[in-house]
Scaffold this motif. Structure first.
Motif: not given
Length: 303
Positions: A10-38
């Protein structure tokens, strides 16, 4: 099924550029939709700090019973203080949980935290509380992005969140006891950030699946979505049942439960055309109180 619970930096959510933050957000969102755990890395908490926290937790729980009861929730109220063995029953169809806990909730309306008379203990816990707030803020920037909202959508709803830092001790299993460490349940709030001392026992049950172990991965925290965020996401995210088995050896964990401000309006996010809200709006305070009553009501516990 370990691969079903992803490990996300999750480091990019603090200091990453827009694309990096978007990639992390998408990964978190996928986990939240599928298992609710990460699992998360890049959280910024050193192994030394974690070791000190568990040492302090051990020091508290090994005090004489009278010292722990002096700061008991039954005396302090408002979801704060010490909770003894058998007081909670997270699965209302099962026996009371075989665990003891200590809750720190500085932003709960009414009253104040009670602290054990242990040198440096309060300062250590409050510093970690602040660290977890920062981690939670970063995660919520990811949630907001993934749900199609402005990255700062949640910021004004978590200015003084009703967060709880909870120290937990699970005694070793007794052959004659069938009580769970913690019964099957879903968490109340938005997100939980969990550290474990090296003794496993956590199991999760994703939708359509059987119970599966959530193994320990060194250097990570385990995060899961709670019912409040599932409600906020209009059921886009899943709040997954989980439990703690009776451990073979003594188990400690430290959980940070992040709930919104007491006066925050939890109103389902509806972004897709033709979609409707699945729940009416509710304040953070009213929602939490409803859930706490379900957990402690069998003991008539004040909270």
């Amino acid at each position: 099924m370990t691969h079903d619970i992803p490990v996300i930096d999750i480091a990019p959510l603090r200091q990453g550029n827009g694309a990096e933050r978007e990639a992390v957000a998408s990964a978190i969102g996928r986990a939240c939709r599928e298992t609710g755990f990460f699992y998360i890395t890049g959280h910024g908490v050193s192994p030394d700090t974690i070791a000190k926290l568990f040492e302090a937790s051990h020091t508290f729980f090994t005090q004489p019973a009278a010292a722990k009861e002096a700061v008991a929730m039954s005396r302090v109220g408002q979801n704060r203080g010490y909770v003894g063995l058998g007081v909670e029953r997270l699965d209302t169809t099962s026996l009371p949980d075989r665990k003891e806990a200590f809750n720190i909730s500085p932003n709960q309306p009414g009253g104040q935290d009670a602290w054990p008379a242990l040198p440096g203990w309060q300062d250590l816990m409050m510093a970690y509380f602040a660290t977890c707030l920062d981690i939670g803020a970063a995660l919520h920037r990811g949630f907001a992005r993934d749900l199609g909202m402005d990255e700062d959508f949640f910021a004004d709803k978590f200015r003084h969140p009703m967060a709880t830092l909870r120290l937990l001790r699970y005694p070793p299993a007794q052959p004659a006891s069938t009580a769970p460490g913690a019964g099957a349940h879903t968490d109340y709030g938005n997100v939980t950030i969990l550290a474990v001392n090296g003794v496993s026992g956590l199991q999760v049950r994703p939708r359509g699946s059987d119970w599966t172990d959530a193994p320990l991965i060194p250097g990570t925290f385990i995060c899961n979505i709670g019912d409040c965020l599932m409600r906020w996401s209009n059921d886009v995210y899943v709040s997954t049942p989980h439990r703690v088995l009776r451990p073979a050896g003594e188990r400690y964990s430290i959980a940070f439960f992040l709930d919104p401000d007491a006066d925050a309006l939890v109103e389902p996010i509806v972004t897709r055309s033709g979609e409707h809200a699945h729940y009416p709006p509710v304040t953070g305070h009213d929602y939490l109180q409803e859930r706490l009553q379900a957990t402690y009501g069998h003991k008539n516990q004040r909270h």
